[in-house]
Design an enzyme around this catalytic site. Structure first.
Site, PDB file in Angstrom:
ATOM      1  N   LYS A 246     -29.437  -4.240 -29.131  1.00  0.00           N
ATOM      2  CA  LYS A 246     -29.923  -4.773 -27.860  1.00  0.00           C
ATOM      3  C   LYS A 246     -29.693  -3.711 -26.781  1.00  0.00           C
ATOM      4  O   LYS A 246     -28.694  -2.977 -26.832  1.00  0.00           O
ATOM      5  CB  LYS A 246     -29.128  -6.046 -27.557  1.00  0.00           C
ATOM      6  CG  LYS A 246     -29.656  -6.917 -26.438  1.00  0.00           C
ATOM      7  CD  LYS A 246     -28.841  -8.221 -26.377  1.00  0.00           C
ATOM      8  CE  LYS A 246     -29.350  -9.173 -25.293  1.00  0.00           C
ATOM      9  NZ  LYS A 246     -28.601 -10.454 -25.279  1.00  0.00           N
TER      10      LYS A 246
ATOM     11  N   SER B 201     -31.522 -14.541 -25.214  1.00  0.00           N
ATOM     12  CA  SER B 201     -32.039 -13.348 -24.577  1.00  0.00           C
ATOM     13  C   SER B 201     -32.159 -12.137 -25.496  1.00  0.00           C
ATOM     14  O   SER B 201     -32.786 -11.144 -25.132  1.00  0.00           O
ATOM     15  CB  SER B 201     -31.105 -12.974 -23.413  1.00  0.00           C
ATOM     16  OG  SER B 201     -29.811 -12.638 -23.899  1.00  0.00           O
TER      17      SER B 201
ATOM     18  N   SER C  34     -27.482 -16.708 -26.913  1.00  0.00           N
ATOM     19  CA  SER C  34     -28.536 -15.685 -27.019  1.00  0.00           C
ATOM     20  C   SER C  34     -28.694 -15.002 -28.366  1.00  0.00           C
ATOM     21  O   SER C  34     -29.617 -14.213 -28.540  1.00  0.00           O
ATOM     22  CB  SER C  34     -28.319 -14.611 -25.963  1.00  0.00           C
ATOM     23  OG  SER C  34     -28.811 -15.063 -24.736  1.00  0.00           O
TER      24      SER C  34
HETATM   25  N1  GLN Z   1     -29.905 -18.555 -22.184  1.00  0.00           N
HETATM   26  C1  GLN Z   1     -28.602 -18.494 -21.617  1.00  0.00           C
HETATM   27  C2  GLN Z   1     -28.683 -17.880 -20.240  1.00  0.00           C
HETATM   28  O1  GLN Z   1     -29.748 -17.673 -19.786  1.00  0.00           O
HETATM   29  C3  GLN Z   1     -27.684 -17.714 -22.504  1.00  0.00           C
HETATM   30  C4  GLN Z   1     -27.877 -16.261 -22.352  1.00  0.00           C
HETATM   31  C5  GLN Z   1     -27.012 -15.464 -23.266  1.00  0.00           C
HETATM   32  O2  GLN Z   1     -26.374 -15.964 -24.172  1.00  0.00           O
HETATM   33  N2  GLN Z   1     -26.954 -14.187 -22.960  1.00  0.00           N
HETATM   34  O3  GLN Z   1     -27.708 -17.600 -19.610  1.00  0.00           O
END
Ligand code: GLN
Length: 501
Positions: A83, A158, A182
Site C-alpha cells: 500500500k 481503503s 481496511s
Molecule cells: N473505512 C474506515 C475509515 O474510513 C477504515 C479505514 C481503515 O481501516 N484505514 O476510516
C-alpha cells in the site's frame, strides 16, 4: 503471458516451493507477475508504481544465490506489493494524497525489510483511499482501483489496490493497513484472505500514521497457510515503535483441527442491515465450523451500535493530530499564498488534501478542542472501553467469535460517494474489533449473485487479545475443509480468462 505458466494458480507457499525445487526460477516468476500486471492493471488500476527493473534485478540475485546452493528464505522469489502508505527507501509513498505527491521516504520500514530479507520481491506500490480514509478506494487522489470480479464495483477500501492486486492474481501477497477494517473488508469483497493482528504485533514504524491507536499493518494473501507464513515473518518486537509489543513473532499452530473450540455468534452482527444472501453464506460457514467439531455459543456484544460513532471520534481526533505535519515545509509539494507563512500552509493544505480528509481533520479538531474535549473525545474513550469490555466478557465463555466481515457484497462504484455516513456504515462489523485491538481474519466463505455476477462473501473470525495464531489456525482449517478457494479460483473472471472482464 510470459514467465512461469502456473504463476496465477499458485499461492506464495507453492510458488516458493516451485522455485526452490527448480521447477521454475525467481526470474520466471517475476516475469509472470509483470506480464500479468501489464495485462490486467490498465483495467483494474491496482498499481500506482510498478518496480519492474528492481524486481528483475533482485530475482536475478536470488537465482544466482540458489545456484550457488545458498539457503532459500521463507518467501524466496515471492512477488509482493505494498500500500502506498508504507515506507521503502527511495520509492514514492504518496498515501493516495496529492499533498505527498513525489514523496520518497529515506528509509525502509522494518516490516518490509523482514519480507525482503526472506527473499520476497517488491514489484510495486498500490492505490488507496487518501491517508487510508475510506471503504471503497474512491477517496484516492490518483486512481480508483476496481474489483476484479466486476469492474463496475469497488474492491473495498481503503487498501483497495493491494487487495485487487492479490484478488486478480497479479501478486500472491500484499500488505495493507487496517485501522477500522481496511484490510478485512476488501478481502471479503474480493474473495481473498485478510488478517488484522492484535494491536502491537507488527511494528508501525514506516507505516504513515492515520489513527495511531488503531492502525495495524495487515497482509492480504490468497490462502490461510500463506497468511500464517507471512505473519511469522513480519510480526514481533521492534524497538522503533513503542506500541509494538515486546513479543516474538506469531508462531503458527501445528494443529489442523478446531475440535472442541467454542465459537461465539454475536446476535448484534446478524441484526437488520445484513444482506440476506450474505447472511445465508455466513450461517452456512458457521454450520461448517460445527461440522468440523466446534460448538457454537450465542453471545451478546451490547455496545456494538456505538462502535461507528466512537470510531469516528477517536480516529478523526488522532488523524487531525497526525496530519498536522503536512504543512508544505517538511514533505511534498508547496503552494505559495500571499507571501506569509500562514497563507502558504493554508494554501498547501487546501490544494493538497481531498474532501474526505478535510472533513475528518475538521471533525477531529472539533472533538479535541477546549470545551468539547470532555464531551466528545473523553466520552468516546469511555465507550471504547465498554466495547472492549463486551469482548472481554464474551471471551470468558468462547475461544473465537464468528460473524460476517461486511454486511453486503461489493457495492457499485459511486453508490455511496455522496453519503459519507452510508460509506462509514459499511465498516460496522470490522470497527469494533479495531477499537478493542483484537486479532481478526476475513476468509472467503462462498459467493452470492448480484447484478448477474458472482461476488465473494467473507467470514470474519475474531480472537481474544494475542490469540492471533488460533485465529489463523481456524481460518486454515475452515479453508482446507471447504471448496471456497477452488470455487473462487474457478469463478473469478480475471483468473479464468486472463483479463478482467
Ligand atoms: N473505512 C474506515 C475509515 O474510513 C477504515 C479505514 C481503515 O481501516 N484505514 O476510516
Amino acid at each position: 503471458m510470459s514467465g512461469f505458466a502456473d504463476y496465477a494458480r499458485l499461492d506464495a507457499t507453492a510458488l516458493r516451493e516451485a522455485i526452490v525445487s527448480k521447477r521454475t526460477t525467481a526470474s520466471q516468476v517475476v516475469e509472470a507477475a509483470l506480464a500479468r500486471i501489464a495485462a490486467l492493471d490498465p483495467e483494474l488500476s491496482a498499481f500506482s508504481t510498478v518496480l519492474a527493473d528492481s524486481a528483475r534485478a533482485r530475482a536475478k540475485e536470488l537465482d544466482a544465490a540458489l545456484a550457488r546452493g545458498e539457503p532459500a528464505g521463507a518467501l524466496c522469489g515471492v512477488p509482493f506489493a505494498l500500500k502506498s502508505n508504507m515506507c521503502v527507501e527511495g520509492v514514492e509513498a504518496h498515501c493516495g494524497s496529492k499533498i505527498l505527491a513525489g514523496y520518497k521516504p529515506p528509509y525502509t520500514a522494518p516490516f518490509v525489510q523482514r519480507l525482503l530479507d526472506e527473499g520476497a520481491i517488491l514489484v510495486g506500490m498500490t492505490h488507496m483511499d487518501e491517508f487510508a480514509m475510506g471503504s471503497s478506494g474512491e477517496n484516492s487522489g490518483y486512481a480508483v482501483a476496481k474489483n476484479p470480479w466486476d469492474t463496475s464495483r469497488t474492491p473495498g477500501g481503503s487498501s483497495s489496490g493491494s487487495c485487487a492486486a492479490v484478488a486478480a492474481r497479479m501478486v500472491p501477497l500484499s500488505l495493507g493497513s487496517d485501522t477500522g477494517g481496511s484490510v478485512r473488508q476488501p478481502a471479503a469483497l474480493c474473495g481473498i484472505v485478510g488478517f488484522k493482528p492484535t494491536y502491537g504485533r507488527i511494528t508501525r514504524y514506516g507505516l504513515v500514521a492515520f489513527g495511531s491507536s488503531l492502525d495495524q499493518v495487515s497482509p492480504f494473501t490468497r490462502s490461510a497457510r500463506d497468511m500464517e507464513l507471512v505473519l511469522s515473518v513480519i510480526s514481533g518486537a521492534d524497538e522503533h515503535d513503542s506500541t509494538c509489543l515486546p513479543l516474538p513473532a506469531i508462531d503458527p499452530e501445528r494443529s489442523d483441527s478446531i475440535r472442541g473450540l467454542r465459537i461465539g455468534v454475536p446476535k448484534e452482527y446478524f441484526a437488520s442491515g445484513l444482506d440476506a444472501d450474505v447472511r445465508a453464506k455466513v450461517e452456512g460457514a458457521i454450520a461448517k465450523l460445527v461440522e468440523l467439531g466446534a460448538a457454537t455459543v450465542p453471545i451478546e456484544l451490547p455496545h456494538t451500535e456505538y462502535a461507528i460513532p466512537t470510531y469516528y471520534v477517536v480516529a478523526t481526533a488522532e488523524a487531525s493530530s497526525n496530519l498536522a505535519r503536512y504543512d508544505g515545509i517538511r514533505y511534498g509539494p508547496r503552494t505559495n499564498g500571499d507571501g506569509s507563512l500562514q497563507s502558504m500552509i493554508a494554501a498547501t493544505r487546501e490544494a493538497g488534501f481531498g474532501p474526505e480528509v478535510k472533513r475528518r481533520i475538521l471533525l477531529g479538531t472539533y472533538v479535541l478542542s477546549s470545551g468539547y474535549y470532555d464531551a466528545w473525545y473523553v466520552r468516546a474513550l469511555k465507550v471504547r472501553r465498554l466495547i472492549r469490555h463486551d469482548f472481554d466478557e464474551a471471551f470468558k465463555s468462547v475461544d473465537l467469535i464468528a460473524c460476517p466481515t461486511s454486511p453486503t457484497a461489493a457495492f457499485r462504484l459511486g453508490e455511496k460517494t455522496d453519503d459519507p455516513v452510508a460509506m462509514y456504515l459499511s465498516d460496522v462489523m470490522t470497527v469494533p474489533t479495531s477499537l478493542a485491538g483484537l486479532p481478526a481474519v476475513s476468509v472467503p466463505c462462498g459467493t452470492v449473485t448480484l447484478g448477474g455476477k458472482q461476488l465473494p462473501v467473507g467470514l470474519q473470525l475474531i480472537g481474544p487479545s494475542l490469540a492471533d495464531a488460533r485465529v489463523l489456525r481456524a481460518a486454515r482449517v475452515f479453508e482446507d475443509a471447504t471448496q471456497h478457494q477452488r470455487e473462487i479460483y474457478a469463478l473469478a473472471p480475471s483468473v479464468r480468462e486472463g483479463a478482467a472482464r
